[in-house]
Design an enzyme around this catalytic site. Structure first.
Site, PDB file in Angstrom:
ATOM      1  N   GLU A 172       0.827  -1.221   0.000  1.00  0.00           N
ATOM      2  CA  GLU A 172       0.000   0.000   0.000  1.00  0.00           C
ATOM      3  C   GLU A 172       0.858   1.267   0.000  1.00  0.00           C
ATOM      4  OE1 GLU A 172      -2.933  -0.213   3.115  1.00  0.00           O
ATOM      5  OE2 GLU A 172      -4.021  -1.839   2.126  1.00  0.00           O
ATOM      6  N   GLU A 291      -5.466  -8.471  -0.536  1.00  0.00           N
ATOM      7  CA  GLU A 291      -6.223  -8.153   0.679  1.00  0.00           C
ATOM      8  C   GLU A 291      -7.681  -7.943   0.284  1.00  0.00           C
ATOM      9  OE1 GLU A 291      -4.889  -5.224   3.485  1.00  0.00           O
ATOM     10  OE2 GLU A 291      -2.765  -5.587   3.034  1.00  0.00           O
TER      11      GLU A 291
END
Length: 496
Positions: A172, A291
């Protein structure tokens, strides 16, 4: 309400990579300490791994597990997690404001992975660290011997290399919350150079570059384009992350949220193919949805947690029956895109937004979302057929017009079996199911119908009642008139 599903074995959407049913273990909350690792637990083995948890993980048959993060990885020094445990430092985990004693490190994760029958996806810290540390980690893990770091691994008791095949290049990195957050240009350049170095070591290793943290990021989808401009010929996958919530208790909208997963995947595929065309490349970029899950129940509780302790109770969503229905739809979405989504990781595996829950010192049990994942993992590994579902639709608050049935057909050419995954989104009406399967013949018989249902949308499985929401077998007197109950997840299995 009539529902007709049309599918043909002549039109295959894609073959499912088993790694679509992967998961994720991060040094977050009680995922590790009190989850997979609890040396003082009565069920702990000689290495401190909870055997009751390992049994449930084996039951899920998770082919790949992402480790060690997640946000945690962006402040992680891998060298802290190797060697004798008594010599390992305790560090501050800035991502989750916790203490990390490094007692479950790289070696422990590799041993645990082998015991549960999974392969690792090792994520590299590209937040506070960079190229030098990345190449050193790969050498320590994968070189047979004769170099400083490979011989160091041997001195730590691992004579053979870990032979880790799948590597994530950071986590991320588009997110301002990330320790070491970077712009797309900064990250793309770094990921390219790290990827080049890893491929120089072993060109067969598979690399995952960071895509957007979610589709609502202000930099999406420009982030994907910029990162791929730098990394397209170096990496093998681009990552996606997305979580789903229902604070408004709007069941119609919540059950439609897989439409946003579909749209996210489709947009990223278009960006990948645009960069491919721009570069005149022959290479297809695949996706790693590493995710995904429902996540919202624990938000308020997490604000009250005490910082800087080991294994705080963070992100411990207690999942409802309603959540299990949504997870069933999300699994259908991933399977529907199996031509491009080759790897996916439900986040996470134990305790923190997870299908498996434990009590520290106590029992382990299956959450409601365990069941659709279990059956998809067991029966979803085949060819996903292109299908059309003729059924009435409804309007909802956010996602437009959505069909009442979310249905997916998986064909197993080696046996000829067909597995049908169906979620009835209607709150009141039965679905009268008809199958139109040209090319598959009409000699199929229904051999099993498994349903997940409950009269209470907010029913949960907990330590007091771990089997409140459980799959059931449905018996049909007339298999020509299949009925799917309202607000249920279903698996229908057909054999010749």
């Amino acid at each position: 309400m009539k529902c007709t599903i049309h599918a043909s074995k002549q039109f295959v959407r894609g073959t499912v990579d088993p790694r679509l049913f992967g998961s994720f273990v991060e040094q977050l909350g009680r995922a590790v300490y009190g989850g997979v690792y609890e040396p003082d637990h009565p069920a702990a083995d000689e290495e401190g791994f909870r055997s009751d948890v390992m049994d449930l993980v084996r039951e899920l048959d998770v082919p790949v597990v992402r480790f060690p993060g997640g946000n945690y990885v962006s402040n992680f020094n891998w060298e802290d997690s190797i060697g004798p445990k008594e010599n390992r430092p305790t560090r501050l985990d800035l991502a989750w404001k916790a203490l990390d004693p490094n007692q479950f490190g790289l070696q422990e994760f590799m041993h645990w992975s082998k015991k549960v029958g999974t392969e690792p996806m090792m994520v590299i810290n590209l937040g506070t660290r960079g190229l030098a540390e990345a190449k050193d980690l790969v050498e320590y893990c994968n070189h047979p011997g004769g170099s400083y770091l490979s011989d160091l691994r041997k001195s730590h008791g691992s004579e053979k290399p870990y032979d880790i095949k799948l590597w994530g290049l950071g986590n991320e990195m588009d997110g301002p919350w990330q320790v070491g957050h970077k712009s797309a240009e900064e990250y793309g350049r770094l990921a390219c150079e790290v990827g080049k170095a890893i491929k120089l070591f072993d060109p067969s290793l598979e690399l995952v570059a960071c895509g957007s943290s979610n589709s609502s990021m202000p930099t999406f989808p420009e982030w994907e384009e910029t990162v791929l401009d730098h990394t397209y010929e170096v990496v093998d996958y681009l990552s996606l992350h997305m979580y789903f919530r229902n604070e408004e208790k709007d069941i119609a909208t919540f059950l439609a949220c897989s439409a946003s997963m579909d749209a996210f995947i489709d947009t990223v595929v278009h960006v990948c193919d645009y960069v491919k065309a721009k570069k005149r490349s022959k290479k297809t970029m695949y996706l790693c949805f590493d995710e995904w899950n429902v996540w919202f129940h624990s938000h308020e509780k997490d604000k009250q947690q005490t910082p800087w302790i080991v294994g705080p109770s963070l992100l411990e969503d207690v999942y409802t029956f309603e959540d299990a229905l949504v997870v069933g739809c999300l699994l259908n979405s991933l399977l529907r895109h199996c031509d491009r989504v080759k790897i996916a990781c439900i986040a996470q595996l134990v305790n923190t937004i997870a299908p498996i829950m434990t009590e520290t010192g106590g029992k382990a049990w299956r959450q409601t979302i365990y069941w659709p994942f279990y059956y998809a993992s067991k029966y979803g590994r085949g060819e996903v057929l292109e299908s059309r579902v003729d059924v009435a639709s409804y309007e909802n608050r956010q996602y437009g017009t959505i069909p009442y049935a979310d249905a997916l057909v998986v064909h197993h050419p080696e046996t000829g079996e067909i597995d049908l995954f169906v979620v009835n989104r209607h709150e009141h009406e039965m679905l009268s199911l008809e199958l139109d399967l040209p090319g598959l013949g009409n000699s199929y018989m229904l051999v099993e119908h498994i349903v997940l249902e409950h009269e209470n949308l907010y029913a949960v499985n907990d330590a007091m009642n771990p089997e409140e929401v459980m799959p059931k077998q449905v018996l049909h007197a007339d298999t020509e008139n299949l009925q799917i109950a309202p607000l249920t997840w279903n698996l229908l299995r057909f054999h010749r």
